[in-house]
Design a protein around this motif. Structure first.
Motif, short mmCIF file in Angstrom:
data_model
loop_
_atom_site.label_atom_id
_atom_site.label_comp_id
_atom_site.label_asym_id
_atom_site.label_seq_id
_atom_site.Cartn_x
_atom_site.Cartn_y
_atom_site.Cartn_z
N TYR A 1 0.84 -1.21 0.00
CA TYR A 1 0.00 0.00 0.00
C TYR A 1 0.87 1.26 0.00
N LEU A 2 1.91 1.24 0.83
CA LEU A 2 2.79 2.40 0.93
C LEU A 2 3.59 2.59 -0.37
N ARG A 3 4.07 1.47 -0.93
CA ARG A 3 4.85 1.55 -2.17
C ARG A 3 4.00 2.11 -3.31
N ARG A 4 2.77 1.60 -3.44
CA ARG A 4 1.89 2.09 -4.51
C ARG A 4 1.55 3.56 -4.29
N SER A 5 1.34 3.91 -3.04
CA SER A 5 1.02 5.31 -2.72
C SER A 5 2.16 6.23 -3.14
N PHE A 6 3.39 5.85 -2.81
CA PHE A 6 4.55 6.68 -3.16
C PHE A 6 4.78 6.67 -4.67
N ALA A 7 4.51 5.52 -5.33
CA ALA A 7 4.65 5.47 -6.78
C ALA A 7 3.62 6.39 -7.44
N LYS A 8 2.43 6.46 -6.84
CA LYS A 8 1.40 7.35 -7.40
C LYS A 8 1.83 8.81 -7.30
N SER A 9 2.69 9.12 -6.35
CA SER A 9 3.16 10.51 -6.24
C SER A 9 3.96 10.92 -7.47
N MET A 10 4.40 9.93 -8.27
CA MET A 10 5.11 10.24 -9.52
C MET A 10 4.12 10.39 -10.68
N GLY A 11 2.81 10.29 -10.36
CA GLY A 11 1.80 10.56 -11.38
C GLY A 11 1.36 9.36 -12.18
N TYR A 12 1.77 8.15 -11.78
CA TYR A 12 1.35 6.96 -12.52
C TYR A 12 -0.09 6.60 -12.18
N SER A 13 -0.82 6.09 -13.17
CA SER A 13 -2.18 5.61 -12.92
C SER A 13 -2.13 4.24 -12.26
N GLY A 14 -3.25 3.84 -11.67
CA GLY A 14 -3.35 2.50 -11.08
C GLY A 14 -3.14 1.43 -12.12
N GLU A 15 -3.59 1.68 -13.34
CA GLU A 15 -3.45 0.69 -14.42
C GLU A 15 -1.96 0.45 -14.71
N LEU A 16 -1.22 1.52 -14.82
CA LEU A 16 0.22 1.35 -15.11
C LEU A 16 0.94 0.65 -13.96
N LEU A 17 0.53 1.00 -12.73
CA LEU A 17 1.22 0.41 -11.58
C LEU A 17 0.92 -1.07 -11.41
N GLY A 18 -0.10 -1.56 -12.11
CA GLY A 18 -0.41 -2.99 -12.05
C GLY A 18 0.32 -3.80 -13.11
N ARG A 19 1.09 -3.11 -13.97
CA ARG A 19 1.77 -3.82 -15.06
C ARG A 19 3.07 -4.47 -14.59
#
Ligand code: FES
Length: 566
Positions: free
Chosen positions: A24-42
């Motif tokens: 959860y924390l990793r995805r949250s911080f990755a989202k701070s770089m502007g990535y969508s949830g779809e991209l982060l699931g790749r």
């Protein structure tokens, strides 16, 4: 479900004692770089970037990495680039060789520590490709090597110039008084004029060819010029391939095997490649538990002709090899000698890859197996009382007139001693003498620099002497030429026989017998050994200490003893 292998950002979570929180924390911080949830699931493709302001050869990497990202995104992956240290060959002191293992550790640990399903290794300058392949082999995450590509030669006053055989040729002419200061200043600005690695068959081009021959890079990758648009297409294709590797892994340990290493040695010999490549390939192979005994090199060398007419062995440049058909054209000629069943990073065998190549070849650059450029391979290993564990000679770039002879040793005890006395008018030296350099090996404190190309003493150079037998435990640039015996092992700094040579001793070189003998009675050697002491001071702290304590001898690839696979 917890036993399912983790993919993408879920791999290798930071340990907070709560895996759900970590993700959860990793995805949250990755989202701070502007990535969508779809991209982060790749699936995640790491892109190992080795650009720096101290590395001219990698100055086009921003464009290259953009193309890799394009390929990854188009194939459905998430590209995440990351830096490792960069090794710009001529910007490092005492020598880039000292830092190859540090970079290999950086590459290995960053691949292992960060969440990536596959990695594109982007490298080129001499030590960067071996370091990346060593690190990737140890991490054993699916990896594809993308090369920088060679520089273009420059047209200068009616002749083509390219780094770095021509660098050395003009410098030798300057030392011999045949080019003046204004002339050498002008040449300086015309030797390395584009992005990319040195444009001859030096260490960078040799290691690029080896990466392709091993099967760790896409077909044709080694020779495409850095500035050619095909290089960008190769980058895009490497990105696409990495996404495929994330789904259907082909690991470095499946590609780098006893058989593919032998293929790479055949290619190294057929291209008249750099002596440094023996050290690097040995280190890469050692990471997957494959040994390269130096005496096996001689058997391969005797049965592998030099096919490629490229500087420093021949006349052409890497861009000519690209136009002539590239490394694929060389491997097609070598086919009867290669293990065609080796797996490559694409999942195809080497045989399948070569079947797909076009048949085009320019015979001016890549000769046929039946009419080779030279009948036997470029490198030989020498053994004898001066080098019980071996030494290397690049016979394809040496003067055969000097291959069978005995000479008087003119000894330099260190690089500082060499610099102080080589041009001294009072130096007692003749063209028939053997120049011997001690204490330039892995544990010398100089970390085995490319100092084996000892300059011809100025007095002899001015008289027209172009080559002499030179012997050391140092390395030599892949772009250099001459009758130069290198990598003498055991090295002087640990008390090898080279440390015991004195001015006036007789040394016998026989390339035919693969021997290098020190003609000094045993009792005299014993007396000298008793009086010998190791060079001082020894490094006391930091990486220099780690290097000094753990670097192995040349025949073991100068890797650290604790990094090899046993
Ligand atoms: Fe980078 Fe020659 S300086 S390859």
């Amino acid at each position: 479900m917890d036993n399912e292998p983790k993919r993408g950002l879920a791999r290798g979570l930071t340990n907070y004692g709560d895996a759900g929180f970590s993700l959860y924390l990793r995805r949250s911080f990755a989202k701070s770089m502007g990535y969508s949830g779809e991209l982060l699931g790749r699936p995640v493709v790491g892109i190992c970037d080795t650009r720096s302001g101290f590395n001219n050869c990698h100055r086009h990497f921003p464009e290259l990495i953009e193309a890799v990202k394009r390929g990854v995104l188009a194939a459905g992956g998430l590209p995440l680039d990351f830096p490792t240290i960069s090794l710009g060959e001529v910007f490092l002191n005492p020598t880039s060789m000292m830092f190859r293992n540090l970079m290999a550790m950086d590459v290995e640990e960053m691949i292992r520590a960060q969440p990536m399903d596959a990695v594109v290794l982007v490298g080129g300058c001499d030590k960067t490709v071996p370091a990346q392949l060593m690190g990737a082999a140890s991490a054993d995450v699916p990896a594809v090597q993308l090369l920088a590509g060679p520089m273009m030669p420059t047209s200068f006053r009616g002749e083509r110039l390219g780094a770095c055989t021509d660098c050395r040729r003009f410098w030798a002419m300057f030392r011999a008084g045949k080019v003046d200061q204004a002339g050498i200043d002008e040449v300086e600005g015309n030797l390395a004029t584009t992005a990319g690695t040195c444009g001859v068959m030096g260490t960078a081009s040799t290691m690029a060819s080896i990466a392709e021959a091993l099967g760790m890079s896409l077909a044709g990758n080694a020779a495409i010029p850095a500035v050619h648009s095909d290089r960008l297409r190769a980058a895009e294709a490497s990105g696409r391939l990495a996404v495929q590797l994330a789904a259907t892994p082909v690991r470095p340990s499946q590609v780098i095997t006893q058989k593919s290493v032998e293929n790479a040695l055949r290619v190294l010999l057929a291209i008249g490649g750099s002596t440094n490549a023996i050290v690097h390939l040995t280190a890469i192979a050692g990471r997957v538990g494959v040994a390269i005994p130096l005496d096996s090199l001689n058997a391969l060398s005797d049965s592998t002709p030099v096919l490629v007419d490229l500087k420093p062995t021949g006349q052409h440049y890497m861009s000519d090899l690209f136009s002539a058909g590239g490394v694929g054209a060389v491997m097609r000629e070598l086919k009867p000698l290669l293990h065609l069943d080796c797996l490559t990073v694409t999942g195809e065998t080497l045989g399948e890859r070569l079947e797909k190549d076009t048949a085009w070849v320019d015979r001016a650059v890549v000769r046929s197996f039946s009419e080779p450029y030279q009948k036997q391979g470029g490198l030989v290993a020498l053994f004898g009382s001066l080098a019980p564990n071996g030494a290397i000679l690049k016979r394809s770039a040496a003067d055969p007139k000097l291959f069978e002879r005995e000479g008087r040793a003119v000894v330099f005890s260190s690089l500082d001693d060499l610099a102080a006395r080589i041009d001294a008018p009072e130096l007692d030296v003749t063209p028939e003498d053997f120049l011997v350099l001690q204490n330039a090996g892995p544990k010398s404190g100089y970390a085995m620099p490319e100092a084996g190309y000892l300059p011809i003493p100025a007095r002899l150079a001015r008289a027209g002497v172009k080559d002499m037998v030179r012997i050391s435990d140092a390395r030599m640039s892949g772009t250099a030429f001459g009758t130069i015996v290198l990598h003498v092992s055991p090295e002087s700094a640990i008390g090898g026989p080279l440390a015991l040579v004195r001015n006036g001793d007789r040394i016998r070189l026989s390339v035919r017998a693969r021997s290098i003998e020190l003609d000094v009675p045993q009792d005299e050697l014993a007396r000298r050994r008793a009086a010998w002491h190791a060079p001082s001071p020894q490094p006391q702290r930091g990486y220099a200490r780690l290097f000094h304590q753990h670097v192995m001898q040349a025949e073991h690839g100068c890797d650290f003893d604790f990094l090899r696979k046993f």
